[in-house]
Design a protein around this motif. Structure first.
Motif, short mmCIF file in Angstrom:
data_model
loop_
_atom_site.label_atom_id
_atom_site.label_comp_id
_atom_site.label_asym_id
_atom_site.label_seq_id
_atom_site.Cartn_x
_atom_site.Cartn_y
_atom_site.Cartn_z
N ALA A 34 0.87 -1.18 0.00
CA ALA A 34 0.00 0.00 0.00
C ALA A 34 0.90 1.23 0.00
O ALA A 34 1.92 1.27 0.70
CB ALA A 34 -0.91 0.00 1.22
N ARG A 35 0.56 2.21 -0.81
CA ARG A 35 1.35 3.44 -0.92
C ARG A 35 0.40 4.63 -0.97
O ARG A 35 -0.63 4.58 -1.64
CB ARG A 35 2.20 3.41 -2.18
N HIS A 36 0.78 5.70 -0.28
CA HIS A 36 -0.01 6.94 -0.29
C HIS A 36 0.73 7.96 -1.13
O HIS A 36 1.93 8.17 -0.97
CB HIS A 36 -0.20 7.45 1.13
N ARG A 37 0.02 8.60 -2.06
CA ARG A 37 0.62 9.56 -2.98
C ARG A 37 -0.17 10.86 -2.93
O ARG A 37 -1.39 10.85 -2.93
CB ARG A 37 0.61 8.97 -4.39
N GLY A 38 0.54 12.00 -2.90
CA GLY A 38 -0.09 13.31 -2.92
C GLY A 38 0.18 14.01 -4.23
O GLY A 38 1.26 13.84 -4.83
N TYR A 39 -0.78 14.81 -4.72
CA TYR A 39 -0.68 15.48 -6.02
C TYR A 39 -0.83 16.99 -5.89
O TYR A 39 -1.56 17.48 -5.04
CB TYR A 39 -1.77 14.96 -6.96
N VAL A 40 -0.14 17.71 -6.77
CA VAL A 40 -0.26 19.17 -6.88
C VAL A 40 -0.37 19.50 -8.36
O VAL A 40 0.38 18.97 -9.19
CB VAL A 40 0.97 19.89 -6.27
N TYR A 41 -1.32 20.37 -8.70
CA TYR A 41 -1.52 20.78 -10.09
C TYR A 41 -0.83 22.13 -10.28
O TYR A 41 -1.10 23.09 -9.57
CB TYR A 41 -3.01 20.91 -10.40
N SER A 42 0.09 22.19 -11.26
CA SER A 42 0.82 23.43 -11.53
C SER A 42 1.25 23.44 -12.98
O SER A 42 1.68 22.42 -13.52
CB SER A 42 2.05 23.51 -10.61
N SER A 43 1.14 24.59 -13.62
CA SER A 43 1.56 24.77 -15.03
C SER A 43 0.91 23.77 -15.97
O SER A 43 1.55 23.23 -16.87
CB SER A 43 3.08 24.69 -15.14
N GLY A 44 -0.36 23.46 -15.74
CA GLY A 44 -1.10 22.60 -16.65
C GLY A 44 -0.86 21.11 -16.47
O GLY A 44 -1.30 20.32 -17.30
N ALA A 45 -0.17 20.69 -15.43
CA ALA A 45 0.09 19.26 -15.22
C ALA A 45 0.16 18.97 -13.72
O ALA A 45 0.44 19.85 -12.90
CB ALA A 45 1.38 18.85 -15.89
N TYR A 46 -0.06 17.70 -13.39
CA TYR A 46 0.06 17.26 -12.00
C TYR A 46 1.50 16.81 -11.72
O TYR A 46 2.13 16.19 -12.56
CB TYR A 46 -0.86 16.06 -11.72
N SER A 47 2.00 17.14 -10.54
CA SER A 47 3.23 16.53 -10.05
C SER A 47 2.85 15.80 -8.77
O SER A 47 1.83 16.07 -8.15
CB SER A 47 4.30 17.60 -9.78
N HIS A 48 3.67 14.84 -8.37
CA HIS A 48 3.30 14.03 -7.21
C HIS A 48 4.53 13.63 -6.40
O HIS A 48 5.65 13.61 -6.91
CB HIS A 48 2.52 12.79 -7.63
N LYS A 49 4.29 13.32 -5.15
CA LYS A 49 5.27 12.73 -4.26
C LYS A 49 4.57 11.61 -3.51
O LYS A 49 3.36 11.69 -3.24
CB LYS A 49 5.82 13.75 -3.28
N ALA A 50 5.35 10.57 -3.20
CA ALA A 50 4.75 9.41 -2.55
C ALA A 50 5.58 8.97 -1.35
O ALA A 50 6.80 9.10 -1.35
CB ALA A 50 4.61 8.26 -3.54
N TYR A 51 4.88 8.44 -0.36
CA TYR A 51 5.56 7.78 0.74
C TYR A 51 6.06 6.43 0.22
O TYR A 51 5.52 5.88 -0.74
CB TYR A 51 4.59 7.53 1.89
N PRO A 52 7.07 5.87 0.87
CA PRO A 52 7.48 4.51 0.47
C PRO A 52 6.34 3.53 0.73
O PRO A 52 5.55 3.75 1.65
CB PRO A 52 8.69 4.20 1.36
N PRO A 53 6.25 2.48 -0.05
CA PRO A 53 5.15 1.53 0.16
C PRO A 53 5.31 0.75 1.46
O PRO A 53 6.43 0.48 1.91
CB PRO A 53 5.24 0.60 -1.05
N VAL A 54 4.18 0.41 2.06
CA VAL A 54 4.15 -0.53 3.17
C VAL A 54 3.91 -1.88 2.54
O VAL A 54 2.92 -2.07 1.83
CB VAL A 54 3.02 -0.17 4.17
N GLU A 55 4.83 -2.81 2.75
CA GLU A 55 4.73 -4.12 2.08
C GLU A 55 4.31 -5.19 3.08
O GLU A 55 4.72 -5.17 4.24
CB GLU A 55 6.06 -4.46 1.42
#
Length: 113
Positions: A34-55
């Motif tokens: 399971a992995r949690h990812r956050g998104y930000v919309y800027s300059s017409g596109a999404y960028s994202h960062k994610a926590y490491p997955p819990v395996e």
């Protein structure tokens, strides 16, 4: 998760996602990560960062393919003669009951008289 606000540059606005990874086989489907990812919309596109997955790992099931029949005496509850077991759904004490009962597990319990 999607947000719907007029102030945001796009509608709907993607905020977060939880990504689930599964291992499928004929016996069972298992959650492996399971992995949690956050998104930000800027300059017409999404960028994202994610926590490491819990395996997750599981021990292998030892399944005996032998078919066994249960006679009437074996299906009686130990210590309480005359009360056969029956399938029923477990009670959820202290929690609100869901609007439907689909998907709840079945357990064996002695019949009440």
């Amino acid at each position: 998760m999607l947000h719907h606000f007029e102030e945001l540059p796009v509608d709907p606005y993607l905020v977060t996602a939880t990504e689930l990874t599964y291992s499928e086989n004929p016996t069972a489907t298992l959650l492996t990560a399971a992995r949690h990812r956050g998104y930000v919309y800027s300059s017409g596109a999404y960028s994202h960062k994610a926590y490491p997955p819990v395996e997750f790992t599981y021990s292998a099931a030892q399944i005996d393919p032998t078919l066994r029949l249960v006679d009437a005496d074996t299906s009686r509850r130990p210590g309480r003669p005359g009360r056969p077991l029956r399938a029923r759904r477990p009670r959820r004490r202290g929690l609100a009951r869901p609007p439907h009962r689909a998907g709840r597990p079945l357990v064996l319990q002695a019949q009440r008289r």
